[in-house]
Each structure stands twice: as C-alpha cells, then as structure tokens.
Design a protein around this motif. Structure first.
Motif, PDB file in Angstrom:
ATOM      1  N   ASP A   1      -8.567  -0.140  14.790  1.00 56.52           N
ATOM      2  CA  ASP A   1      -8.487   0.010  13.504  1.00 56.52           C
ATOM      3  C   ASP A   1      -7.626  -0.695  12.640  1.00 56.52           C
ATOM      4  O   ASP A   1      -6.494  -1.490  13.278  1.00 56.52           O
ATOM      5  N   VAL A   2      -7.646  -0.693  11.211  1.00 60.90           N
ATOM      6  CA  VAL A   2      -6.822  -1.543  10.585  1.00 60.90           C
ATOM      7  C   VAL A   2      -5.092  -1.186  10.701  1.00 60.90           C
ATOM      8  O   VAL A   2      -4.287  -1.959  10.445  1.00 60.90           O
ATOM      9  N   THR A   3      -5.033   0.450  10.887  1.00 61.30           N
ATOM     10  CA  THR A   3      -3.781   1.029  10.910  1.00 61.30           C
ATOM     11  C   THR A   3      -3.128   0.352  12.120  1.00 61.30           C
ATOM     12  O   THR A   3      -1.928   0.038  12.141  1.00 61.30           O
ATOM     13  N   THR A   4      -3.802   0.042  13.208  1.00 57.83           N
ATOM     14  CA  THR A   4      -3.223  -0.588  14.498  1.00 57.83           C
ATOM     15  C   THR A   4      -2.685  -1.985  14.150  1.00 57.83           C
ATOM     16  O   THR A   4      -1.603  -2.402  14.444  1.00 57.83           O
ATOM     17  N   LEU A   5      -3.732  -2.862  13.495  1.00 59.89           N
ATOM     18  CA  LEU A   5      -3.619  -4.119  13.313  1.00 59.89           C
ATOM     19  C   LEU A   5      -2.369  -4.179  12.254  1.00 59.89           C
ATOM     20  O   LEU A   5      -1.583  -5.116  12.443  1.00 59.89           O
ATOM     21  N   PHE A   6      -2.165  -3.496  11.501  1.00 61.31           N
ATOM     22  CA  PHE A   6      -0.886  -3.515  10.321  1.00 61.31           C
ATOM     23  C   PHE A   6       0.172  -3.376  10.913  1.00 61.31           C
ATOM     24  O   PHE A   6       1.244  -3.765  10.623  1.00 61.31           O
ATOM     25  N   TYR A   7       0.282  -2.426  12.092  1.00 58.54           N
ATOM     26  CA  TYR A   7       1.609  -2.347  12.677  1.00 58.54           C
ATOM     27  C   TYR A   7       2.306  -3.823  13.284  1.00 58.54           C
ATOM     28  O   TYR A   7       3.256  -3.896  13.244  1.00 58.54           O
ATOM     29  N   TYR A   8       1.248  -4.441  13.980  1.00 58.28           N
ATOM     30  CA  TYR A   8       1.713  -5.798  14.178  1.00 58.28           C
ATOM     31  C   TYR A   8       1.743  -6.737  13.290  1.00 58.28           C
ATOM     32  O   TYR A   8       2.361  -7.614  13.405  1.00 58.28           O
ATOM     33  N   LEU A   9       0.973  -6.738  12.112  1.00 54.12           N
ATOM     34  CA  LEU A   9       1.023  -8.003  11.289  1.00 54.12           C
ATOM     35  C   LEU A   9       2.027  -7.742  10.094  1.00 54.12           C
ATOM     36  O   LEU A   9       2.380  -8.538   9.321  1.00 54.12           O
ATOM     37  N   ASN A  10       2.787  -6.361  10.243  1.00 54.19           N
ATOM     38  CA  ASN A  10       3.829  -6.308   9.467  1.00 54.19           C
ATOM     39  C   ASN A  10       5.104  -6.068  10.107  1.00 54.19           C
ATOM     40  O   ASN A  10       5.472  -5.005  10.566  1.00 54.19           O
ATOM     41  N   PRO A  11       5.803  -7.060  10.482  1.00 50.70           N
ATOM     42  CA  PRO A  11       6.867  -7.276  11.610  1.00 50.70           C
ATOM     43  C   PRO A  11       8.091  -6.359  11.066  1.00 50.70           C
ATOM     44  O   PRO A  11       8.822  -5.731  11.727  1.00 50.70           O
ATOM     45  N   TYR A  12       8.185  -6.084   9.556  1.00 47.41           N
ATOM     46  CA  TYR A  12       9.298  -5.559   8.978  1.00 47.41           C
ATOM     47  C   TYR A  12       9.006  -3.979   8.853  1.00 47.41           C
ATOM     48  O   TYR A  12       9.934  -3.108   8.427  1.00 47.41           O
ATOM     49  N   LYS A  13       7.720  -3.607   9.335  1.00 49.17           N
ATOM     50  CA  LYS A  13       7.271  -2.304   9.028  1.00 49.17           C
ATOM     51  C   LYS A  13       7.331  -1.678   7.915  1.00 49.17           C
ATOM     52  O   LYS A  13       8.003  -0.495   7.467  1.00 49.17           O
ATOM     53  N   VAL A  14       7.305  -2.399   6.827  1.00 50.39           N
ATOM     54  CA  VAL A  14       7.323  -1.862   5.362  1.00 50.39           C
ATOM     55  C   VAL A  14       5.985  -1.228   5.117  1.00 50.39           C
ATOM     56  O   VAL A  14       5.003  -1.516   5.295  1.00 50.39           O
ATOM     57  N   ASP A  15       6.280  -0.163   4.633  1.00 51.94           N
ATOM     58  CA  ASP A  15       4.992   1.069   4.369  1.00 51.94           C
ATOM     59  C   ASP A  15       4.374   0.412   2.918  1.00 51.94           C
ATOM     60  O   ASP A  15       4.897   0.964   1.804  1.00 51.94           O
ATOM     61  N   LEU A  16       3.404  -0.563   3.092  1.00 50.04           N
ATOM     62  CA  LEU A  16       2.645  -0.871   1.846  1.00 50.04           C
ATOM     63  C   LEU A  16       1.344  -0.273   1.676  1.00 50.04           C
ATOM     64  O   LEU A  16       0.719  -0.409   2.847  1.00 50.04           O
ATOM     65  N   PRO A  17       0.893   0.364   0.802  1.00 44.57           N
ATOM     66  CA  PRO A  17      -0.454   0.876   0.545  1.00 44.57           C
ATOM     67  C   PRO A  17      -1.386  -0.289   0.340  1.00 44.57           C
ATOM     68  O   PRO A  17      -1.003  -1.043  -0.052  1.00 44.57           O
ATOM     69  N   PRO A  18      -2.582   0.202   0.734  1.00 47.00           N
ATOM     70  CA  PRO A  18      -3.700  -0.860   0.228  1.00 47.00           C
ATOM     71  C   PRO A  18      -3.864  -0.706  -1.203  1.00 47.00           C
ATOM     72  O   PRO A  18      -3.397  -0.075  -1.836  1.00 47.00           O
ATOM     73  N   ASP A  19      -4.704  -1.964  -1.776  1.00 42.86           N
ATOM     74  CA  ASP A  19      -5.047  -1.703  -3.159  1.00 42.86           C
ATOM     75  C   ASP A  19      -5.886  -0.990  -3.423  1.00 42.86           C
ATOM     76  O   ASP A  19      -6.551  -0.161  -2.856  1.00 42.86           O
ATOM     77  N   ASP A  20      -6.471  -0.786  -4.677  1.00 45.49           N
ATOM     78  CA  ASP A  20      -7.233   0.272  -5.272  1.00 45.49           C
ATOM     79  C   ASP A  20      -8.600   0.332  -4.754  1.00 45.49           C
ATOM     80  O   ASP A  20      -9.273   1.313  -4.622  1.00 45.49           O
TER      81      ASP A  20
END
Length: 218
Positions: free
Chosen positions: A56-75
């Motif tokens: 899922d996208v949560t898994t991908l976001f872990y790898y695509l976000n190297p600094y592990k910044v907690d960014l929410p999706p848009d609206d």
C-alpha cells in the motif's frame, strides 16, 4: 519491446525485511491453502501458494520519504512527488520445501497482479539456502508489469492486471529442489511520463498472488 525505465534509487538492505508493512504472507510447500483465483482443469494438479499480499501507499511512503517526515496527504488523499523516484526494491524471504519438486511433474510458477500504482514492476524469485544464502540456479523473473494508467496530471485512473507463468525444465527442477527458501524482490520503477509530478492516492495498491503448480507423481 522492453519498456523504458529510469535507473534510480535501489534499496536492497536485508534489514528492511523486518520493517515491511506489506502484509505479504509466505508458506512452505507442505502447506496447502485455497486460492480463489486458481481454476484447475484436466489432469489432477496441485497448487501451493508461495506469496500473496498487498503493497500500500503507507509502505511506499516509508521508502520515498528518506527523512521520515510525517506529512499528511492533501484534502483529496494524495501524496505528490517530483520525478525523483527511480527504482525501489522491496525484498521478502519465503519458506520453501524444494524436495517436493521431486514428486511433481510439469511444474510451473504462476503470478497474478493488480497494479493500482503509477509505477511499473518486476518480480524476481531467487531460490536459496536460508542458512548461507547460496543461490540455486538462475532467478525466475516476471517482467514488465505495466504501471496503472494515469492522466496528464500524473494521477491514476485505471489499474492494470497481469497474469504470467514460467514452466520449469528438468535442470531448473534439479537446482531448485535443493532450496529451502525463496528470496523475492519486488522491483518498482518509474516509467517515462510527461507529468512533472507523480501522485499516490491513499487507496492505491499493488497486489500479487504467486503460486507453484504441477502434476503429482504417485
């Protein structure tokens, strides 16, 4: 014709096996489970799951976000990235009873995927000894699994589906029957696109189902 792809980031750290949130399940060949998508006809055959699950996208976001910044999706539930993602390797080790290959014939490995991500994919199966990671024979490779269809803005509109199988010859069976595990690499890559930004929706997923099938020799 082989589809173009951009060489980019390649992650092959085996430590990532521990942190995967992919919900990929594995099982040994001695375990039999029902798979609804398999329909067998003709001679009696056995089918044993090797891997099934969803990225899922949560898994991908872990790898695509190297600094592990907690960014929410848009609206609208989208994460957006520039065309900087390249190739992402997600590994998993599966239990495997290679000795069973000596008791079946006309053996083939099958795969079905549903790709709702704007990324193409290759799936590579390496037959190994899990004690020393010795590799037996050449890997079985399924490629190229097309990315989901996206619009001109880079957002997914329609998932793509793939079915494939690879028949194993006698030499492969002799090699693979020595293995007690399979190292599976799911290689996700960014295809050529006119969109400057790539979007991942919180509901986008990549699902796969891999199994081995053959005729039992009594």
């Amino acid at each position: 014709m082989e589809k173009s792809k951009r060489p980019i980031l390649r992650i092959r750290n085996t430590i990532s096996l521990i942190i995967l949130a992919i919900t990929i399940a594995s099982c040994g060949l001695s375990e039999f489970r029902d798979i609804d998508t398999i329909k067998l006809k003709g001679q009696p055959r056995i089918a044993t799951p090797l891997a099934y699950g969803t990225i899922d996208v949560t898994t991908l976001f872990y790898y695509l976000n190297p600094y592990k910044v907690d960014l929410p999706p848009d609206d609208n539930g989208y994460y957006s990235f520039g065309q900087i993602v390249a190739e992402l390797a997600i590994p998993d080790t599966l239990a495997f009873n290679g000795q069973m290959l000596q008791k079946i014939s006309e053996v083939a490995i099958h795969i079905e995927t549903s790709n709702g991500l704007p990324l193409g994919a290759n799936v590579e199966l390496n037959f190994i000894d899990t004690t020393n990671f010795k590799v037996y024979g050449k890997p079985v490779l399924f490629s190229v699994i097309d990315p989901a269809i996206v619009n001109i803005k880079g957002k997914v509109t329609t998932p793509t589906y793939y079915k494939g199988n690879v028949a194993l010859n006698r030499n492969q069976l002799a090699e693979y029957s020595q293995a007690n595990g399979i190292l599976m690499n799911i290689l996700l890559y960014l295809p050529e696109s006119e969109a400057e930004t790539i979007y991942f929706n919180i509901h986008d997923t990549f699902s796969l189902n891999v199994w081995i099938e053959g005729i039992p020799e009594f």
